[in-house]
Scaffold this motif. Sequence first.
Motif, PDB file in Angstrom:
ATOM      1  N   VAL A 100     -36.699  48.113  67.976  1.00 50.15           N
ATOM      2  CA  VAL A 100     -36.473  46.869  68.719  1.00 50.15           C
ATOM      3  C   VAL A 100     -35.847  45.807  67.823  1.00 50.15           C
ATOM      4  O   VAL A 100     -34.874  45.141  68.202  1.00 50.15           O
ATOM      5  CB  VAL A 100     -37.797  46.355  69.322  1.00 50.15           C
ATOM      6  CG1 VAL A 100     -37.628  44.945  69.872  1.00 50.15           C
ATOM      7  CG2 VAL A 100     -38.275  47.288  70.427  1.00 50.15           C
ATOM      8  N   PHE A 101     -36.373  45.654  66.608  1.00 49.54           N
ATOM      9  CA  PHE A 101     -35.821  44.662  65.690  1.00 49.54           C
ATOM     10  C   PHE A 101     -34.396  45.033  65.290  1.00 49.54           C
ATOM     11  O   PHE A 101     -33.542  44.148  65.139  1.00 49.54           O
ATOM     12  CB  PHE A 101     -36.715  44.548  64.451  1.00 49.54           C
ATOM     13  CG  PHE A 101     -37.814  43.547  64.604  1.00 49.54           C
ATOM     14  CD1 PHE A 101     -37.864  42.421  63.807  1.00 49.54           C
ATOM     15  CD2 PHE A 101     -38.808  43.718  65.552  1.00 49.54           C
ATOM     16  CE1 PHE A 101     -38.881  41.483  63.946  1.00 49.54           C
ATOM     17  CE2 PHE A 101     -39.828  42.797  65.697  1.00 49.54           C
ATOM     18  CZ  PHE A 101     -39.870  41.677  64.889  1.00 49.54           C
ATOM     19  N   ALA A 102     -34.138  46.309  65.081  1.00 50.47           N
ATOM     20  CA  ALA A 102     -32.782  46.737  64.716  1.00 50.47           C
ATOM     21  C   ALA A 102     -31.797  46.414  65.836  1.00 50.47           C
ATOM     22  O   ALA A 102     -30.703  45.889  65.585  1.00 50.47           O
ATOM     23  CB  ALA A 102     -32.774  48.235  64.418  1.00 50.47           C
ATOM     24  N   MET A 103     -32.179  46.698  67.075  1.00 51.58           N
ATOM     25  CA  MET A 103     -31.303  46.386  68.194  1.00 51.58           C
ATOM     26  C   MET A 103     -31.081  44.883  68.322  1.00 51.58           C
ATOM     27  O   MET A 103     -29.985  44.422  68.661  1.00 51.58           O
ATOM     28  CB  MET A 103     -31.897  46.947  69.496  1.00 51.58           C
ATOM     29  CG  MET A 103     -31.951  48.477  69.562  1.00 51.58           C
ATOM     30  SD  MET A 103     -30.327  49.265  69.432  1.00 51.58           S
ATOM     31  CE  MET A 103     -30.378  49.850  67.729  1.00 51.58           C
ATOM     32  N   GLY A 104     -32.137  44.103  68.040  1.00 50.13           N
ATOM     33  CA  GLY A 104     -32.001  42.656  68.082  1.00 50.13           C
ATOM     34  C   GLY A 104     -31.022  42.140  67.034  1.00 50.13           C
ATOM     35  O   GLY A 104     -30.180  41.277  67.315  1.00 50.13           O
ATOM     36  N   LEU A 105     -31.088  42.681  65.820  1.00 48.84           N
ATOM     37  CA  LEU A 105     -30.171  42.260  64.767  1.00 48.84           C
ATOM     38  C   LEU A 105     -28.733  42.650  65.094  1.00 48.84           C
ATOM     39  O   LEU A 105     -27.795  41.869  64.875  1.00 48.84           O
ATOM     40  CB  LEU A 105     -30.594  42.886  63.435  1.00 48.84           C
ATOM     41  CG  LEU A 105     -31.884  42.335  62.816  1.00 48.84           C
ATOM     42  CD1 LEU A 105     -32.334  43.208  61.652  1.00 48.84           C
ATOM     43  CD2 LEU A 105     -31.694  40.900  62.361  1.00 48.84           C
ATOM     44  N   TYR A 106     -28.543  43.852  65.615  1.00 50.00           N
ATOM     45  CA  TYR A 106     -27.193  44.248  66.032  1.00 50.00           C
ATOM     46  C   TYR A 106     -26.680  43.340  67.149  1.00 50.00           C
ATOM     47  O   TYR A 106     -25.494  42.980  67.193  1.00 50.00           O
ATOM     48  CB  TYR A 106     -27.188  45.696  66.508  1.00 50.00           C
ATOM     49  CG  TYR A 106     -27.378  46.714  65.420  1.00 50.00           C
ATOM     50  CD1 TYR A 106     -26.754  46.563  64.184  1.00 50.00           C
ATOM     51  CD2 TYR A 106     -28.169  47.839  65.608  1.00 50.00           C
ATOM     52  CE1 TYR A 106     -26.922  47.499  63.177  1.00 50.00           C
ATOM     53  CE2 TYR A 106     -28.348  48.783  64.606  1.00 50.00           C
ATOM     54  CZ  TYR A 106     -27.718  48.601  63.396  1.00 50.00           C
ATOM     55  OH  TYR A 106     -27.890  49.529  62.394  1.00 50.00           O
ATOM     56  N   LEU A 107     -27.566  42.958  68.070  1.00 56.87           N
ATOM     57  CA  LEU A 107     -27.164  42.078  69.173  1.00 56.87           C
ATOM     58  C   LEU A 107     -26.756  40.711  68.645  1.00 56.87           C
ATOM     59  O   LEU A 107     -25.781  40.116  69.141  1.00 56.87           O
ATOM     60  CB  LEU A 107     -28.311  41.944  70.177  1.00 56.87           C
ATOM     61  CG  LEU A 107     -28.018  41.104  71.427  1.00 56.87           C
ATOM     62  CD1 LEU A 107     -26.897  41.734  72.238  1.00 56.87           C
ATOM     63  CD2 LEU A 107     -29.276  40.967  72.288  1.00 56.87           C
TER      64      LEU A 107
END
Length: 395
Positions: A283-290
């Motif tokens: 979830v955090f990885a997807m947030g950073l990519y977003l």
Amino acid sequence: SFSRKTTSGGFALPPNIVFIQNIFFGGGKNYITFLLVNATVFALTLMGVFSFWVPGIKSCQDSGFGTCNEAQANLSTLLYVFAALELVVNAFFGYNYCLMRRQSRLLEWVIGYDSSFSAKDLTSKLNKIGWISIIMFLITTVMWLSVAISFLVVVDPAGWAFIPGNIGFCFSYCTSFYLCAIWMWENWLMHKVAQCMTNKHVTRKAILGCGGVNAGNKIYEVLEKMHQVSSVWNVNHTARTLLAILNATCHLLVAMYMLGTQDQLERSWIRFVRTMIMSLMIVFAMGLYLFVFLTVLCPGYVTDELFSNIQIKLADIADADHPQDILTAQCRQENGRTIENRATFLMMRVEILHGKRGMHYAGLPMTVPIALTLGSFISYLIFDIVYLQDMHTSF
């Protein structure tokens, strides 16, 4: 308070926005608060580094938490290293940003550009951004603390350093969100100004230069302001994008390591804790990519919309009939053919500037196709890294 100017220039921001800026960046003037908060969070984040670097692999293996090799320990250490570096980059940029009163001065320019803009309406989104950032910090901190406490109880009582490390990581994550949201807010402001300029100043009279208004000058004025607004963020965007991509990639790689060794676990509680950690990391990885993708996409959208609307407006003017009664007495000698020629010439000049002027990102003029190409390249690169890591883990 919205219409009152400060002695240092710019509009006075509402107290709640100033309060939020004081929490994250000391408001650009309370350097003691700024140093105290960010130094404390930086120290907490470094505790997360030492929680992996010092106990290292041995603690993970002895706890029965699953296979933990040197690469996984190093990646877990890098998570906190990148978070600490990103915290430093964001903190000093945010302090300087508030010190120079960038938001206040931009609001002053926007409202001065056209009196129809209301400072209260323009700052309402800014207020929401701040409170959402604080709420996000509280939620993410509670999520990671629940995982850290579960780790202490179920896996390894010696892993207490996860708790302060995760607090520091969540604060760094939320400052990135806050700055990304402010950047989007500035793009939204420039989009509103661009719409206003196109509707009010790209007209037949302005193309002829009647009434003291020149359409070409108005277009260049907005493009130059976009360049000034974007230039403030060049260094921060470059550093924050690089660190965010590295941080997010490390999240995914650690999650892949944990997923690859999940079947080796016998205790159901340990599998449950590991599943929670893997889920949060993804979830955090997807947030950073977003964050990175939105940071790149917003200026591209604003620039493309500006040039597209101008071209459409100029094309309509060039193709339409031009009755003489729409012009002032000063411009009656100009016929419709002259308007068509000038509109066509201005269209050509605007087309040349598309992709070279307007909002840019890290010093690069941005359009939607460029943003999508950059995002696709980064996604493809990350996919290859994760795929190779998954193959390595399977062996």
